[in-house]
Design a protein around this motif. Structure first.
Motif, PDB file in Angstrom:
ATOM      1  N   TYR A  35      59.169 -28.337 -14.743  1.00  0.00           N
ATOM      2  CA  TYR A  35      59.571 -28.056 -16.117  1.00  0.00           C
ATOM      3  C   TYR A  35      59.972 -29.312 -16.768  1.00  0.00           C
ATOM      4  O   TYR A  35      60.663 -30.194 -16.278  1.00  0.00           O
ATOM      5  N   MET A  36      60.274 -29.148 -18.357  1.00  0.00           N
ATOM      6  CA  MET A  36      60.628 -30.331 -19.051  1.00  0.00           C
ATOM      7  C   MET A  36      62.047 -29.982 -19.618  1.00  0.00           C
ATOM      8  O   MET A  36      62.800 -30.828 -19.726  1.00  0.00           O
ATOM      9  N   CYS A  37      62.020 -28.821 -20.224  1.00  0.00           N
ATOM     10  CA  CYS A  37      63.030 -28.351 -21.089  1.00  0.00           C
ATOM     11  C   CYS A  37      64.145 -27.439 -20.476  1.00  0.00           C
ATOM     12  O   CYS A  37      63.775 -26.382 -19.751  1.00  0.00           O
ATOM     13  N   ASN A  38      65.407 -27.714 -20.998  1.00  0.00           N
ATOM     14  CA  ASN A  38      66.586 -26.971 -20.250  1.00  0.00           C
ATOM     15  C   ASN A  38      66.533 -25.428 -20.647  1.00  0.00           C
ATOM     16  O   ASN A  38      67.398 -24.594 -20.257  1.00  0.00           O
ATOM     17  N   GLU A  42      65.563 -21.326 -14.837  1.00  0.00           N
ATOM     18  CA  GLU A  42      65.585 -22.095 -13.562  1.00  0.00           C
ATOM     19  C   GLU A  42      65.810 -20.871 -12.691  1.00  0.00           C
ATOM     20  O   GLU A  42      65.445 -20.848 -11.453  1.00  0.00           O
ATOM     21  N   PRO A  52      62.545 -25.274  -8.774  1.00  0.00           N
ATOM     22  CA  PRO A  52      62.114 -25.843 -10.074  1.00  0.00           C
ATOM     23  C   PRO A  52      62.613 -27.371 -10.139  1.00  0.00           C
ATOM     24  O   PRO A  52      63.725 -27.971  -9.625  1.00  0.00           O
ATOM     25  N   LYS A  54      62.785 -30.747 -12.598  1.00  0.00           N
ATOM     26  CA  LYS A  54      62.708 -31.178 -13.927  1.00  0.00           C
ATOM     27  C   LYS A  54      62.074 -32.540 -14.072  1.00  0.00           C
ATOM     28  O   LYS A  54      62.212 -33.394 -13.102  1.00  0.00           O
ATOM     29  N   VAL A 207      68.896 -32.128 -10.492  1.00  0.00           N
ATOM     30  CA  VAL A 207      68.075 -31.419 -11.230  1.00  0.00           C
ATOM     31  C   VAL A 207      66.550 -31.434 -10.325  1.00  0.00           C
ATOM     32  O   VAL A 207      65.584 -30.892 -10.735  1.00  0.00           O
ATOM     33  N   GLU A 208      66.606 -31.891  -9.111  1.00  0.00           N
ATOM     34  CA  GLU A 208      65.300 -32.156  -8.306  1.00  0.00           C
ATOM     35  C   GLU A 208      65.385 -31.522  -7.271  1.00  0.00           C
ATOM     36  O   GLU A 208      64.611 -31.608  -6.234  1.00  0.00           O
ATOM     37  N   CYS A 267      71.013 -34.094 -22.657  1.00  0.00           N
ATOM     38  CA  CYS A 267      70.195 -32.928 -21.908  1.00  0.00           C
ATOM     39  C   CYS A 267      70.240 -33.099 -20.655  1.00  0.00           C
ATOM     40  O   CYS A 267      69.996 -32.049 -19.943  1.00  0.00           O
ATOM     41  N   MET A 268      70.386 -34.243 -20.028  1.00  0.00           N
ATOM     42  CA  MET A 268      70.606 -34.669 -18.684  1.00  0.00           C
ATOM     43  C   MET A 268      72.032 -34.887 -18.316  1.00  0.00           C
ATOM     44  O   MET A 268      72.093 -35.673 -17.520  1.00  0.00           O
ATOM     45  N   TYR A 272      73.110 -29.822 -19.949  1.00  0.00           N
ATOM     46  CA  TYR A 272      72.267 -29.178 -18.845  1.00  0.00           C
ATOM     47  C   TYR A 272      73.343 -28.210 -18.250  1.00  0.00           C
ATOM     48  O   TYR A 272      72.662 -27.002 -17.509  1.00  0.00           O
TER      49      TYR A 272
END
Lengths: 392, 262
Positions: A35-38, A42, A52, A54, A207-208, A267-268, A272
């Motif tokens: 996925y790309m957007c917050n 998730e 999920p 990012k 996020v990974e 956003c990161m 987030y």
């Protein structure tokens, strides 16, 4: 740098196909979605045993993506498309997009068409969700999230239960709380527990990877940080504003120049994780989805949102962090061609400057590592450092 | 005691040697070129002019894009800070500095006490810089130093719609093909640079510090181009202050900062 933080990069990769976390998860017969957007929920995926991840992007040359999309688009989004076209997303079982910014929306749909994952869903996000629009926006997003849930259940061939969603929310809320503790440790003026670069690396990693495992590691890191004897930051304390970066260079550069990033609304970054999902007293599926929707619509807003006072709301967040972490100056480092941020940036800069807070603003493309960016940042630090040499 | 300021720019490298009292003993400007050692070369020239040896220099401040690579520096300071210091020394009333160098153009706003309040730099391209004019001089086959005087001979400036160096080059070629006089093309180019830099200045103007005659200074190598200076003055509405050696204000500022450390 804490050795444990250096080791984090071994568990993931900017290219999902190379990620050990992805490999490990899939080796257990479970699914991984990108996925790309917050705004993507998730917790719903995690409740269904889906990992999920990012899209982080990478500072790679853009070749194939330019065949599909104009270059007038942030480098981050275009690198994700490039990754997809270079067959770098083949290990992803699915992708879920959210209609946040126009660019991200376009890019995501092209990736889905070209990478052809076995699951694809696109969430239409209500952009105006404040005041008298809140009720209808909430209803709309609840339906969107329910569609996602139903689609996931069809794909998985089983129901996602309220208990599973509740557990996922608990895990994610714990992550959020731990990350706020990480920020507080970094922001400690007398004895910082982490450096700005270390925290940026933690955010890239978090996020990974699966959040339940990550929470264990975060607690270990916080325990190590509490025992550290890092000296107080001698230089200037910087708040960094923008979206995300394709590396941690800007954090390192500010440290090399004697300052430190002690706060952000990336956003990161804080955007987030800053806002928890409020767990409902009666956790039915409907109530849990409503709680997730409320968090998405009430959290520190992304500039892609169009609600009245959206820039003011984000500015309030920045002002709180400036006070909390004793910030000396704000740097806006925004991706070139990011129209959303370009729109609200002038208002935020002016308001901060009117408050007497020094602001530097510049645009980044692939990476910030050119001499001019260095000069801008170095000059800014000299300027707000009250370099007595200037006035003699 | 003596100090030196070294300014390694993208096109030229500059050195200024001062006595501890702030008297200018010598200065030098050479092309930066490629390879290493330019900092040493420009310092050596300045040392020779001042009849000094390097071991007599008590403190060296390096600035400019090449500041990081000056091996004998005691301290590095950015060109924003150094220009501010150097220009303030020459023009105590200055509030706005417009510096047009080889690789970038800058606007610096100073407060009442000479402190840097804010600054802006051009985006990372050659538009509105000395490099833009150098490339165009090559296309027109005229000397870089002739761009100013030639433009003053023009009846009216040609319209150069693009300040992108690459696109402007093809535009200039088209103007030549149309038979537009060279001096008009040059006047158009100078005007294009002035408009670009004026737009940069506008981003940093504040109502509390108004532009007025005597508080706006033009520096950098392009300040030697009378055509750009006149075009800027036309936009701003009054004459600009231009130092006798506009390329040297960064190195001068660096040397003045060096005095603070001895």
């Amino acid at each position: 740098m804490l050795e444990a933080i250096s080791q984090l990069s071994k568990s993931y990769d900017r290219w999902p196909d190379q990620s050990n976390a992805v490999k490990q998860w899939k080796s257990e017969g479970k699914k991984v979605f990108g996925y790309m957007c917050n705004h993507m929920p998730e917790e719903l995926l995690f409740a269904g045993d889906i990992l999920p991840v990012k899209f982080l992007g990478d500072s790679i040359p853009i070749v194939e993506a330019n065949q599909y999309h104009t270059v007038f688009m942030c480098y981050y989004a275009r690198t994700i498309l490039e990754m997809g076209l270079q067959k770098g997303l083949t290990q992803l079982d699915g992708m879920i997009g959210a209609y946040s910014c126009e660019g991200g929306c376009d890019i995501f749909q092209i990736i889905a068409d070209t990478a052809n994952p076995s699951f694809y869903q696109f969430i239409t996000l209500p952009h105006d969700s404040k005041g008298d629009k809140k009720e209808i926006a909430t209803k709309f997003l609840v339906e969107e999230f329910k569609v996602v849930k139903r689609s996931l259940e069809e794909y998985l061939g089983r129901k996602i239960t309220a208990a599973e969603i509740q557990k996922a929310i608990d895990v994610y809320n714990e992550t959020r709380g731990l990350l706020r503790q990480v920020y507080d440790a970094r922001g400690n003026a007398e004895r910082p527990g982490f450096t700005g670069t270390e925290v940026a690396k933690i955010l890239n990693w978090i996020v990974e990877v699966p959040k339940d495992e990550a929470n264990v590691k975060l607690k270990e890191l916080l325990a190590e940080a509490a025992k550290r004897q890092l000296p107080p930051v001698k230089g200037l304390r910087i708040h960094l504003s923008g979206t995300l970066f394709l590396d941690t260079e800007i954090f390192q550069l500010i440290e090399d120049l004697g300052g430190m990033v002690v706060s952000d609304d990336l956003c990161m970054g804080s955007r987030y994780f800053w806002d928890d999902i409020k767990m409902p007293e009666n956790p039915t599926v409907d109530n849990l989805i409503l709680a997730m929707v409320n968090q998405k619509l009430e959290k520190v807003p992304c500039s892609c949102m169009c609600s009245e006072k959206v820039a003011e709301d984000r500015l309030e967040h920045i002002k709180k962090l400036i006070d909390k972490y004793q910030v000396n100056g704000v740097i806006f480092a925004v991706h070139k061609w990011c129209d959303s941020h370009a729109m609200d940036r002038p208002f935020m800069i002016k308001t901060l400057q009117d408050m007497g807070i020094p602001v530097l603003s510049f645009e980044v493309e692939r990476t910030i590592g050119d001499a001019q960016a260095r000069t801008r940042i170095e000059s800014f630090l000299e300027m707000i450092g009250g370099n007595s040499s200037v006035t003699g | 005691m003596y100090v030196a300021g070294i300014d390694i720019g993208s096109m030229t490298s500059k050195a200024v040697i001062l006595s501890s009292a702030g008297d200018v003993l010598s200065h030098a400007v050479i092309l930066t070129g490629t390879g290493s050692g330019v900092a040493q070369k420009v310092l050596d020239i300045a040392l020779e002019k001042a009849k000094l040896t390097q071991d007599q220099i008590n403190y060296v401040v390096a600035t400019g894009y090449g500041r990081v690579g000056v091996p004998f520096k005691d301290k590095q300071v950015t060109e924003i800070t150094c220009h501010a210091r150097g220009v303030r020394h020459l023009f105590p009333e200055v509030s706005y500095i417009i510096d047009i160098g080889g690789q970038d153009s800058k606007v610096i706003r100073l407060g009442l006490h000479g402190e840097v309040q804010d600054f802006a730099m051009n985006d990372k391209c050659a538009a509105g810089t000395g490099r833009f004019l150098a490339v165009m001089a090559g296309v027109l086959n005229v000397g870089l130093n002739d761009l100013g005087p030639l433009s003053l001979e023009a009846k009216e400036p040609a319209i150069i719609s693009s300040t992108c160096t690459v696109f402007a080059e093809s535009e200039v070629v088209s103007r030549i093909a149309e038979g537009t006089p060279v001096n008009s093309i040059i006047a158009g180019l100078n005007k294009a640079v002035a408009e670009r830099v004026y737009a940069l200045l506008r981003t940093k103007m504040v109502s509390q510090i108004k532009l007025k005659e005597g508080n706006v200074v033009l520096t950098g190598g392009v300040a030697r181009n009378i055509g750009v200076a006149k075009a800027l003055e036309e936009k701003i509405g009054f004459p600009l202050c231009i130092p006798d050696h506009p390329q040297l204000t960064g190195a001068l500022g660096a040397a003045l900062i060096a005095i603070d450390y001895i």
